[in-house]
Design a protein around this motif. Structure first.
Motif, PDB file in Angstrom:
ATOM      1  N   VAL A   6       0.833  -1.201   0.000  1.00  0.00           N
ATOM      2  CA  VAL A   6       0.000   0.000   0.000  1.00  0.00           C
ATOM      3  C   VAL A   6       0.872   1.257   0.000  1.00  0.00           C
ATOM      4  CG1 VAL A   6      -1.586   1.337   1.459  1.00  0.00           C
ATOM      5  CG2 VAL A   6      -2.027  -1.076   1.010  1.00  0.00           C
ATOM      6  N   ALA A   7       1.902   1.275   0.836  1.00  0.00           N
ATOM      7  CA  ALA A   7       2.780   2.448   0.925  1.00  0.00           C
ATOM      8  C   ALA A   7       3.508   2.685  -0.401  1.00  0.00           C
ATOM      9  CB  ALA A   7       3.790   2.270   2.062  1.00  0.00           C
ATOM     10  N   GLY A   8       3.992   1.615  -1.017  1.00  0.00           N
ATOM     11  CA  GLY A   8       4.659   1.756  -2.311  1.00  0.00           C
ATOM     12  C   GLY A   8       3.709   2.220  -3.396  1.00  0.00           C
ATOM     13  N   ARG A   9       2.517   1.681  -3.382  1.00  0.00           N
ATOM     14  CA  ARG A   9       1.507   2.074  -4.367  1.00  0.00           C
ATOM     15  C   ARG A   9       1.128   3.540  -4.187  1.00  0.00           C
ATOM     16  NH1 ARG A   9      -3.693  -1.611  -4.491  1.00  0.00           N
ATOM     17  NH2 ARG A   9      -2.226  -3.056  -5.442  1.00  0.00           N
ATOM     18  N   HIS A  10       0.904   3.958  -2.933  1.00  0.00           N
ATOM     19  CA  HIS A  10       0.504   5.348  -2.686  1.00  0.00           C
ATOM     20  C   HIS A  10       1.635   6.319  -3.048  1.00  0.00           C
ATOM     21  CE1 HIS A  10      -1.724   8.698  -0.985  1.00  0.00           C
ATOM     22  NE2 HIS A  10      -0.552   9.109  -0.526  1.00  0.00           N
ATOM     23  N   SER A  11       2.854   5.974  -2.651  1.00  0.00           N
ATOM     24  CA  SER A  11       3.969   6.906  -2.845  1.00  0.00           C
ATOM     25  C   SER A  11       4.564   6.836  -4.244  1.00  0.00           C
ATOM     26  CB  SER A  11       5.065   6.645  -1.809  1.00  0.00           C
ATOM     27  OG  SER A  11       5.704   5.402  -2.053  1.00  0.00           O
ATOM     28  N   GLY A  12       4.185   5.817  -5.012  1.00  0.00           N
ATOM     29  CA  GLY A  12       4.698   5.697  -6.370  1.00  0.00           C
ATOM     30  C   GLY A  12       6.125   5.197  -6.444  1.00  0.00           C
ATOM     31  N   GLY A  13       6.563   4.450  -5.450  1.00  0.00           N
ATOM     32  CA  GLY A  13       7.924   3.913  -5.450  1.00  0.00           C
ATOM     33  C   GLY A  13       8.233   3.243  -4.132  1.00  0.00           C
ATOM     34  N   PRO A  14       9.511   2.969  -3.898  1.00  0.00           N
ATOM     35  CA  PRO A  14       9.887   2.242  -2.682  1.00  0.00           C
ATOM     36  C   PRO A  14       9.531   2.994  -1.405  1.00  0.00           C
ATOM     37  CG  PRO A  14      11.786   2.544  -4.144  1.00  0.00           C
ATOM     38  CD  PRO A  14      10.652   3.306  -4.738  1.00  0.00           C
ATOM     39  N   ALA A  15       9.143   2.211  -0.411  1.00  0.00           N
ATOM     40  CA  ALA A  15       8.870   2.742   0.924  1.00  0.00           C
ATOM     41  C   ALA A  15       9.328   1.700   1.927  1.00  0.00           C
ATOM     42  CB  ALA A  15       7.383   3.049   1.085  1.00  0.00           C
ATOM     43  N   VAL A  16       9.894   2.150   3.020  1.00  0.00           N
ATOM     44  CA  VAL A  16      10.429   1.244   4.035  1.00  0.00           C
ATOM     45  C   VAL A  16       9.665   1.403   5.342  1.00  0.00           C
ATOM     46  CG1 VAL A  16      12.732   1.132   3.009  1.00  0.00           C
ATOM     47  CG2 VAL A  16      12.228   2.893   4.704  1.00  0.00           C
ATOM     48  N   THR A  17       9.580   0.320   6.105  1.00  0.00           N
ATOM     49  CA  THR A  17       8.905   0.343   7.390  1.00  0.00           C
ATOM     50  C   THR A  17       9.724   1.171   8.373  1.00  0.00           C
ATOM     51  OG1 THR A  17       8.203  -1.932   6.952  1.00  0.00           O
ATOM     52  CG2 THR A  17       7.870  -1.096   9.188  1.00  0.00           C
ATOM     53  N   ALA A  18       9.117   2.190   8.949  1.00  0.00           N
ATOM     54  CA  ALA A  18       9.783   3.013   9.959  1.00  0.00           C
ATOM     55  C   ALA A  18       9.373   2.570  11.362  1.00  0.00           C
ATOM     56  CB  ALA A  18       9.454   4.487   9.750  1.00  0.00           C
ATOM     57  N   SER A  19       8.110   2.180  11.527  1.00  0.00           N
ATOM     58  CA  SER A  19       7.660   1.693  12.828  1.00  0.00           C
ATOM     59  C   SER A  19       6.362   0.919  12.676  1.00  0.00           C
ATOM     60  CB  SER A  19       7.448   2.848  13.825  1.00  0.00           C
ATOM     61  OG  SER A  19       6.330   3.625  13.462  1.00  0.00           O
ATOM     62  N   MET A  20       6.129   0.052  13.654  1.00  0.00           N
ATOM     63  CA  MET A  20       4.856  -0.669  13.757  1.00  0.00           C
ATOM     64  C   MET A  20       4.399  -0.474  15.187  1.00  0.00           C
ATOM     65  SD  MET A  20       3.968  -4.753  13.571  1.00  0.00           S
ATOM     66  CE  MET A  20       3.743  -5.011  11.830  1.00  0.00           C
ATOM     67  N   ASP A  21       3.164  -0.017  15.349  1.00  0.00           N
ATOM     68  CA  ASP A  21       2.681   0.120  16.706  1.00  0.00           C
ATOM     69  C   ASP A  21       1.240  -0.341  16.798  1.00  0.00           C
ATOM     70  OD1 ASP A  21       2.713   3.719  16.323  1.00  0.00           O
ATOM     71  OD2 ASP A  21       1.083   2.378  15.874  1.00  0.00           O
ATOM     72  N   GLU A  22       0.846  -0.570  18.026  1.00  0.00           N
ATOM     73  CA  GLU A  22      -0.509  -1.004  18.310  1.00  0.00           C
ATOM     74  C   GLU A  22      -0.899  -2.282  17.568  1.00  0.00           C
ATOM     75  OE1 GLU A  22      -3.540   2.036  18.599  1.00  0.00           O
ATOM     76  OE2 GLU A  22      -1.998   3.571  18.728  1.00  0.00           O
ATOM     77  N   MET A  23       0.042  -3.210  17.398  1.00  0.00           N
ATOM     78  CA  MET A  23      -0.297  -4.509  16.815  1.00  0.00           C
ATOM     79  C   MET A  23      -1.102  -5.265  17.851  1.00  0.00           C
ATOM     80  SD  MET A  23       0.106  -6.550  14.170  1.00  0.00           S
ATOM     81  CE  MET A  23      -0.907  -8.005  14.090  1.00  0.00           C
ATOM     82  N   ALA A  24      -2.339  -5.543  17.524  1.00  0.00           N
ATOM     83  CA  ALA A  24      -3.222  -6.240  18.456  1.00  0.00           C
ATOM     84  C   ALA A  24      -3.629  -7.583  17.862  1.00  0.00           C
ATOM     85  CB  ALA A  24      -4.466  -5.397  18.727  1.00  0.00           C
ATOM     86  N   PHE A  25      -3.457  -8.640  18.639  1.00  0.00           N
ATOM     87  CA  PHE A  25      -3.912  -9.976  18.256  1.00  0.00           C
ATOM     88  C   PHE A  25      -5.193 -10.232  19.036  1.00  0.00           C
ATOM     89  CE2 PHE A  25       0.703 -10.050  17.748  1.00  0.00           C
ATOM     90  CZ  PHE A  25       0.807 -10.472  16.434  1.00  0.00           C
ATOM     91  N   LEU A  26      -6.308 -10.313  18.336  1.00  0.00           N
ATOM     92  CA  LEU A  26      -7.606 -10.408  18.993  1.00  0.00           C
ATOM     93  C   LEU A  26      -8.068 -11.840  19.202  1.00  0.00           C
ATOM     94  CD1 LEU A  26      -9.280  -7.551  16.935  1.00  0.00           C
ATOM     95  CD2 LEU A  26      -8.158  -7.395  19.179  1.00  0.00           C
ATOM     96  N   GLU A  27      -7.730 -12.718  18.269  1.00  0.00           N
ATOM     97  CA  GLU A  27      -8.096 -14.135  18.366  1.00  0.00           C
ATOM     98  C   GLU A  27      -7.017 -14.956  17.696  1.00  0.00           C
ATOM     99  OE1 GLU A  27     -11.962 -15.556  17.319  1.00  0.00           O
ATOM    100  OE2 GLU A  27     -12.901 -13.626  17.731  1.00  0.00           O
ATOM    101  N   PRO A  28      -6.851 -16.212  18.101  1.00  0.00           N
ATOM    102  CA  PRO A  28      -5.838 -17.046  17.443  1.00  0.00           C
ATOM    103  C   PRO A  28      -6.232 -17.389  15.999  1.00  0.00           C
ATOM    104  CG  PRO A  28      -6.979 -18.290  19.164  1.00  0.00           C
ATOM    105  CD  PRO A  28      -7.506 -16.891  19.203  1.00  0.00           C
ATOM    106  N   VAL A  29      -5.220 -17.584  15.185  1.00  0.00           N
ATOM    107  CA  VAL A  29      -5.407 -18.039  13.806  1.00  0.00           C
ATOM    108  C   VAL A  29      -4.936 -19.486  13.772  1.00  0.00           C
ATOM    109  CG1 VAL A  29      -4.718 -17.670  11.401  1.00  0.00           C
ATOM    110  CG2 VAL A  29      -5.043 -15.710  12.928  1.00  0.00           C
ATOM    111  N   ARG A  30      -5.672 -20.315  13.044  1.00  0.00           N
ATOM    112  CA  ARG A  30      -5.366 -21.754  13.034  1.00  0.00           C
ATOM    113  C   ARG A  30      -4.970 -22.235  11.642  1.00  0.00           C
ATOM    114  NH1 ARG A  30      -9.362 -20.753  16.651  1.00  0.00           N
ATOM    115  NH2 ARG A  30      -9.014 -21.558  18.733  1.00  0.00           N
ATOM    116  N   VAL A  31      -4.342 -23.379  11.609  1.00  0.00           N
ATOM    117  CA  VAL A  31      -3.985 -24.013  10.339  1.00  0.00           C
ATOM    118  C   VAL A  31      -5.249 -24.192   9.510  1.00  0.00           C
ATOM    119  CG1 VAL A  31      -3.157 -26.156   9.281  1.00  0.00           C
ATOM    120  CG2 VAL A  31      -1.944 -25.172  11.228  1.00  0.00           C
ATOM    121  N   GLY A  32      -5.173 -23.854   8.247  1.00  0.00           N
ATOM    122  CA  GLY A  32      -6.308 -23.977   7.346  1.00  0.00           C
ATOM    123  C   GLY A  32      -7.098 -22.691   7.197  1.00  0.00           C
TER     124      GLY A  32
END
Length: 185
Positions: A58-84
């Motif tokens: 999304v960042a590359g598409r919006h900016s029209g070129g390369p974009a690098v991750t500067a930070s990730m915050d508020e990553m919330a895991f609400l429920e487990p994900v299972r195989v399949g």
């Protein structure tokens, strides 16, 4: 990381804005046994990589070129994900500065053995910096919110940015104080 443009860059012509829908994307992936942790559910790091991949697209598409991750915050895991499970990672640009963008991500899972609609299992906010071929920051187009929801996300992103910058300033001030007092870090 700051989002301040050098004097010469601030005199550059305005870049036309892009609507949120122009870069919005969904990445889908079926979870396998290779993705599991010791508890038999999908490892959080696997989900985080999918989140970073979708946000980077999304960042590359919006900016029209390369974009690098500067930070990730508020990553919330609400429920487990299972195989399949079929995991859908939905991402969009929420806010833009001169050279950086906040990308919001929602993670949904469709259970392989249920006919229920997808369940939200996670969410995150990431900041990306657009870079040129030399890895130097480059300007990004402004994001143009299209809906009430987009406008709300834009306003919330501004609040998160203010908090990130304040937290960074407070940490830097504390470190400078400790060094001035003779403490080693």
């Amino acid at each position: 990381m700051t989002d301040q443009a050098p004097a010469a860059e601030s005199e550059a012509p305005e870049i036309p804005g892009k609507p949120t829908s122009a870069s919005r994307t969904t990445l889908s992936h079926i979870m396998t046994h290779n993705d599991t942790n010791l508890l038999g559910t999908v490892h959080g790091g696997v989900i985080m990589k999918l989140v970073d991949d979708a946000a980077g697209a999304v960042a590359g598409r919006h900016s029209g070129g390369p974009a690098v991750t500067a930070s990730m915050d508020e990553m919330a895991f609400l429920e487990p994900v299972r195989v399949g499970d079929l995991v859908h990672v939905k991402a969009q640009v929420n806010w833009t500065g001169r050279t950086s963008m906040e990308v919001g991500v929602r993670v949904l899972a469709e259970r392989w053995n249920e006919s229920a609609p997808p369940t939200q299992v996670g969410s995150a906010y990431l900041v990306f910096a657009a870079v040129d071929a030399d890895g130097k920051p480059r300007r990004v187009p402004p994001v143009l919110p299209e809906t009430e929801r987009d406008q709300r996300r834009y306003q919330e992103a501004q609040i998160r940015r203010t908090h990130r910058l304040a937290r960074r300033r407070a940490i830097m001030e504390l470190r400078e104080k400790r060094v001035a007092e003779g403490h080693e870090d």
